[in-house]
Design an enzyme around this catalytic site. Structure first.
Site, PDB file in Angstrom:
ATOM      1  N   CYS A   5       0.831  -1.201   0.000  1.00  0.00           N
ATOM      2  CA  CYS A   5       0.000   0.000   0.000  1.00  0.00           C
ATOM      3  C   CYS A   5       0.866   1.252   0.000  1.00  0.00           C
ATOM      4  O   CYS A   5       2.023   1.256   0.418  1.00  0.00           O
ATOM      5  CB  CYS A   5      -1.033  -0.031   1.125  1.00  0.00           C
ATOM      6  SG  CYS A   5      -0.558   0.862   2.576  1.00  0.00           S
ATOM      7  N   ASP A  31      -1.121  15.531   2.698  1.00  0.00           N
ATOM      8  CA  ASP A  31      -2.013  14.671   1.908  1.00  0.00           C
ATOM      9  C   ASP A  31      -2.017  15.179   0.464  1.00  0.00           C
ATOM     10  O   ASP A  31      -2.074  16.384   0.214  1.00  0.00           O
ATOM     11  CB  ASP A  31      -3.434  14.711   2.493  1.00  0.00           C
ATOM     12  CG  ASP A  31      -4.313  13.590   1.970  1.00  0.00           C
ATOM     13  OD1 ASP A  31      -4.730  12.742   2.774  1.00  0.00           O
ATOM     14  OD2 ASP A  31      -4.587  13.567   0.747  1.00  0.00           O
ATOM     15  N   GLY A  92     -14.602   3.096   7.593  1.00  0.00           N
ATOM     16  CA  GLY A  92     -14.275   3.974   6.464  1.00  0.00           C
ATOM     17  C   GLY A  92     -12.804   3.981   6.117  1.00  0.00           C
ATOM     18  O   GLY A  92     -12.372   4.733   5.247  1.00  0.00           O
ATOM     19  N   HIS A  99      -3.162   5.594   9.860  1.00  0.00           N
ATOM     20  CA  HIS A  99      -2.887   7.009   9.565  1.00  0.00           C
ATOM     21  C   HIS A  99      -3.899   7.902  10.260  1.00  0.00           C
ATOM     22  O   HIS A  99      -5.070   7.555  10.382  1.00  0.00           O
ATOM     23  CB  HIS A  99      -2.884   7.280   8.058  1.00  0.00           C
ATOM     24  CG  HIS A  99      -4.153   6.890   7.359  1.00  0.00           C
ATOM     25  ND1 HIS A  99      -4.479   5.581   7.071  1.00  0.00           N
ATOM     26  CD2 HIS A  99      -5.185   7.639   6.890  1.00  0.00           C
ATOM     27  CE1 HIS A  99      -5.649   5.541   6.450  1.00  0.00           C
ATOM     28  NE2 HIS A  99      -6.104   6.781   6.342  1.00  0.00           N
ATOM     29  N   HIS A 101      -5.514  11.716  10.143  1.00  0.00           N
ATOM     30  CA  HIS A 101      -5.691  12.940   9.347  1.00  0.00           C
ATOM     31  C   HIS A 101      -5.653  14.135  10.288  1.00  0.00           C
ATOM     32  O   HIS A 101      -6.322  14.137  11.323  1.00  0.00           O
ATOM     33  CB  HIS A 101      -7.058  12.950   8.664  1.00  0.00           C
ATOM     34  CG  HIS A 101      -7.274  11.888   7.630  1.00  0.00           C
ATOM     35  ND1 HIS A 101      -7.063  12.106   6.290  1.00  0.00           N
ATOM     36  CD2 HIS A 101      -7.690  10.606   7.738  1.00  0.00           C
ATOM     37  CE1 HIS A 101      -7.344  11.001   5.613  1.00  0.00           C
ATOM     38  NE2 HIS A 101      -7.725  10.076   6.477  1.00  0.00           N
TER      39      HIS A 101
HETATM   40  P1  AMP Z   1      -8.316   7.217   4.066  1.00  0.00           P
HETATM   41  O1  AMP Z   1      -9.313   7.520   3.011  1.00  0.00           O
HETATM   42  O2  AMP Z   1      -8.709   7.668   5.457  1.00  0.00           O
HETATM   43  O3  AMP Z   1      -7.846   5.785   4.068  1.00  0.00           O
HETATM   44  O4  AMP Z   1      -7.051   8.140   3.745  1.00  0.00           O
HETATM   45  C1  AMP Z   1      -6.025   7.861   2.853  1.00  0.00           C
HETATM   46  C2  AMP Z   1      -5.423   9.207   2.513  1.00  0.00           C
HETATM   47  O5  AMP Z   1      -4.177   9.029   1.846  1.00  0.00           O
HETATM   48  C3  AMP Z   1      -6.294  10.040   1.562  1.00  0.00           C
HETATM   49  O6  AMP Z   1      -6.615  11.258   2.194  1.00  0.00           O
HETATM   50  C4  AMP Z   1      -5.422  10.236   0.323  1.00  0.00           C
HETATM   51  O7  AMP Z   1      -5.603  11.485  -0.289  1.00  0.00           O
HETATM   52  C5  AMP Z   1      -4.017  10.070   0.915  1.00  0.00           C
HETATM   53  N1  AMP Z   1      -2.984   9.675  -0.032  1.00  0.00           N
HETATM   54  C6  AMP Z   1      -3.030   8.665  -0.928  1.00  0.00           C
HETATM   55  N2  AMP Z   1      -1.878   8.586  -1.632  1.00  0.00           N
HETATM   56  C7  AMP Z   1      -1.071   9.573  -1.155  1.00  0.00           C
HETATM   57  C8  AMP Z   1       0.255  10.008  -1.466  1.00  0.00           C
HETATM   58  N3  AMP Z   1       0.998   9.411  -2.422  1.00  0.00           N
HETATM   59  N4  AMP Z   1       0.776  11.060  -0.779  1.00  0.00           N
HETATM   60  C9  AMP Z   1       0.040  11.668   0.169  1.00  0.00           C
HETATM   61  N5  AMP Z   1      -1.212  11.287   0.513  1.00  0.00           N
HETATM   62  C10 AMP Z   1      -1.766  10.272  -0.141  1.00  0.00           C
END
Ligand code: AMP
Length: 148
Positions: A5, A31, A92, A99, A101
């Site tokens: 991932c 992000d 979700g 991670h 946010h």
């Molecule tokens: P979630 O939807 O809570 O699983 O969050 C995953 C987050 O990862 C989303 O907000 C995406 O925009 C972010 N994301 C995915 N790929 C990258 C990346 N290469 N660099 C920074 N953020 C990313």
């Protein structure tokens, strides 16, 4: 698989991200599709899928890391911030790597609806994320690094 991932690859520094904070256990970076400017993710260096998978060192370091990143963001965006973690698919969580946010907020930002501040993180809600250029992310990242 977790190792494949995107966040796992960022943690291992196999993929570049706009990292502005690092301590022994965690890194924080911008992000790529922010909800508001400065939207950041905090992830452990050692892989863990959900909050329940954090080891003892990570558990202890998490509060300090959240606090430190919030303080950096406060210096650029002010005190208002929404902080969220989803652990588990049914909550979700879409990426199988732990991670948090951290989303800087202000009055009448993109998440406000009329008189109310909404908290919308769910991608299935259809809420449109921003798509800043690499150059913009790089510029914000540099500024945040200097605010530590
Ligand atoms: P979630 O939807 O809570 O699983 O969050 C995953 C987050 O990862 C989303 O907000 C995406 O925009 C972010 N994301 C995915 N790929 C990258 C990346 N290469 N660099 C920074 N953020 C990313």
């Amino acid at each position: 698989m977790m190792a494949d991932c995107i966040l796992s690859k960022i943690a291992k520094k196999q993929i570049k991200a706009h990292i502005f904070y690092e301590d022994d256990e965690f890194i924080s970076f911008l992000d790529i599709n922010p909800i508001t400017e400065g939207h950041s993710l905090l992830i452990p260096k050692k892989e863990a899928e959900t909050i329940h998978d954090l080891d003892e060192k990570q558990q202890k370091a998490l509060g300090t890391a959240i606090y430190n990143v919030s303080e950096i963001l406060k210096k650029k965006y002010g005190i208002n911030i929404s902080i969220l973690n989803t652990s588990g698919k049914e909550s979700g969580q879409s990426v199988p790597y732990f991670h948090i946010h951290l989303v800087p907020r202000k009055k009448e930002d993109r998440l406000w609806e009329g008189e109310k501040s909404k908290v919308i993180y769910d991608r299935s809600s259809g809420f449109k994320r921003l798509s800043p250029s690499k150059q913009i992310l790089e510029k914000i990242c540099k500024e945040l690094k200097n605010l530590r």
